[in-house]
Design a protein around this motif. Sequence first.
Motif, PDB file in Angstrom:
ATOM      1  N   ALA A 163     109.705  65.501  -1.577  1.00 47.47           N
ATOM      2  CA  ALA A 163     108.555  65.650  -0.673  1.00 47.47           C
ATOM      3  C   ALA A 163     107.532  64.535  -0.858  1.00 47.47           C
ATOM      4  O   ALA A 163     106.840  64.146   0.091  1.00 47.47           O
ATOM      5  N   PHE A 164     107.445  64.016  -2.069  1.00 41.62           N
ATOM      6  CA  PHE A 164     106.465  62.965  -2.384  1.00 41.62           C
ATOM      7  C   PHE A 164     107.210  61.817  -3.067  1.00 41.62           C
ATOM      8  O   PHE A 164     107.123  61.637  -4.282  1.00 41.62           O
ATOM      9  N   PRO A 165     107.934  61.011  -2.298  1.00 48.36           N
ATOM     10  CA  PRO A 165     108.870  60.055  -2.888  1.00 48.36           C
ATOM     11  C   PRO A 165     108.259  58.747  -3.372  1.00 48.36           C
ATOM     12  O   PRO A 165     108.938  57.960  -4.036  1.00 48.36           O
ATOM     13  N   ASP A 166     106.995  58.484  -3.037  1.00 47.26           N
ATOM     14  CA  ASP A 166     106.440  57.175  -3.375  1.00 47.26           C
ATOM     15  C   ASP A 166     104.947  57.310  -3.667  1.00 47.26           C
ATOM     16  O   ASP A 166     104.337  58.355  -3.416  1.00 47.26           O
ATOM     17  N   PRO A 167     104.328  56.260  -4.238  1.00 47.92           N
ATOM     18  CA  PRO A 167     102.900  56.322  -4.575  1.00 47.92           C
ATOM     19  C   PRO A 167     102.004  56.663  -3.391  1.00 47.92           C
ATOM     20  O   PRO A 167     101.030  57.391  -3.543  1.00 47.92           O
ATOM     21  N   LYS A 168     102.346  56.172  -2.186  1.00 50.82           N
ATOM     22  CA  LYS A 168     101.496  56.429  -1.032  1.00 50.82           C
ATOM     23  C   LYS A 168     101.429  57.923  -0.725  1.00 50.82           C
ATOM     24  O   LYS A 168     100.358  58.464  -0.437  1.00 50.82           O
ATOM     25  N   ILE A 184      98.098  63.456  -1.330  1.00 54.78           N
ATOM     26  CA  ILE A 184      97.771  64.767  -1.873  1.00 54.78           C
ATOM     27  C   ILE A 184      96.582  64.672  -2.829  1.00 54.78           C
ATOM     28  O   ILE A 184      95.786  65.597  -2.938  1.00 54.78           O
ATOM     29  N   ARG A 185      96.434  63.521  -3.482  1.00 52.17           N
ATOM     30  CA  ARG A 185      95.259  63.343  -4.335  1.00 52.17           C
ATOM     31  C   ARG A 185      93.979  63.344  -3.502  1.00 52.17           C
ATOM     32  O   ARG A 185      92.959  63.905  -3.908  1.00 52.17           O
ATOM     33  N   MET A 186      94.009  62.731  -2.339  1.00 46.63           N
ATOM     34  CA  MET A 186      92.848  62.748  -1.450  1.00 46.63           C
ATOM     35  C   MET A 186      92.520  64.175  -1.012  1.00 46.63           C
ATOM     36  O   MET A 186      91.345  64.546  -0.886  1.00 46.63           O
ATOM     37  N   ARG A 236      99.771  69.015 -10.003  1.00 48.66           N
ATOM     38  CA  ARG A 236     100.002  70.461  -9.976  1.00 48.66           C
ATOM     39  C   ARG A 236     100.108  70.983  -8.533  1.00 48.66           C
ATOM     40  O   ARG A 236     100.965  71.810  -8.210  1.00 48.66           O
ATOM     41  N   GLU A 237      99.238  70.489  -7.666  1.00 46.68           N
ATOM     42  CA  GLU A 237      99.262  70.901  -6.266  1.00 46.68           C
ATOM     43  C   GLU A 237     100.578  70.496  -5.611  1.00 46.68           C
ATOM     44  O   GLU A 237     101.173  71.268  -4.841  1.00 46.68           O
ATOM     45  N   ALA A 238     101.054  69.302  -5.890  1.00 46.35           N
ATOM     46  CA  ALA A 238     102.331  68.856  -5.326  1.00 46.35           C
ATOM     47  C   ALA A 238     103.472  69.738  -5.804  1.00 46.35           C
ATOM     48  O   ALA A 238     104.353  70.133  -5.017  1.00 46.35           O
TER      49      ALA A 238
END
Length: 247
Positions: free
Chosen positions: A63-68, A73-75, A97-99
Amino acid sequence: MPEITSPQPTASGAVAHTLELDRIQAITIDLDDTLWPVWPTITRAEEVLADWLREHAPATAIAFPDPKSLRRIRMKVEAERPELLHDLSAMRRESIREALLQCGDDPALAEPAFDVFFEARQQVVLFDDALETLEFLAGRYPVVALSNGNADIRRVGIDRFFKAAFNARDFGVGKPDARIFHAAAQSVGQAPQATLHVGDDAALDVQGALNAGMQTAWVNMDARPWTLDVRPHAAVGTLSELCALLR
């Protein structure tokens, strides 16, 4: 606060300054983007984190494959948890944790995942003249690290140059709050008026330090224009230029 004049180029191309050198008894200095470029460091650390997630939390990695995607999700967490804005480590940990929660992976993995990120975040590449500058400064003044980030001078390997280190996470507030500048100066027995703050950020470093009563040196390596009403006592394009001003 007295009026501060703008550093202007001289006929020879050098940078004029209004530093009162005989007043300087201590140095406080920013870390990220002053002693090393921060975004290449963060990007490498995020890539290390992504590799770790692929092994230990595959659903999250898909779901979150790269830094971008991780930054998105950090934002989201930044918007939802403004009380963490001064603590970048907590912000990063909660983002992970949220991811994990969103993807059905074990949220307890946030702790070891953050540890992997944090270790990689300390692997900075110093600017070419940073070590020479730190040696120069530490040989003449007590030097205090003053950062809103979560770099650890001991893990980075430069703690020998510093008498103390302050960051927003541990102190409770960050730059431009005058309290963290005052505490940094007091840690080496100096008044703000006897302290020179060195940093790259016009608002956080220069305006913050000026409001705290310090002299300031703006490190402007990429030739940005100055946009604020208050101005630094000196502006330098490299750390070596700073050393030349202080000789």
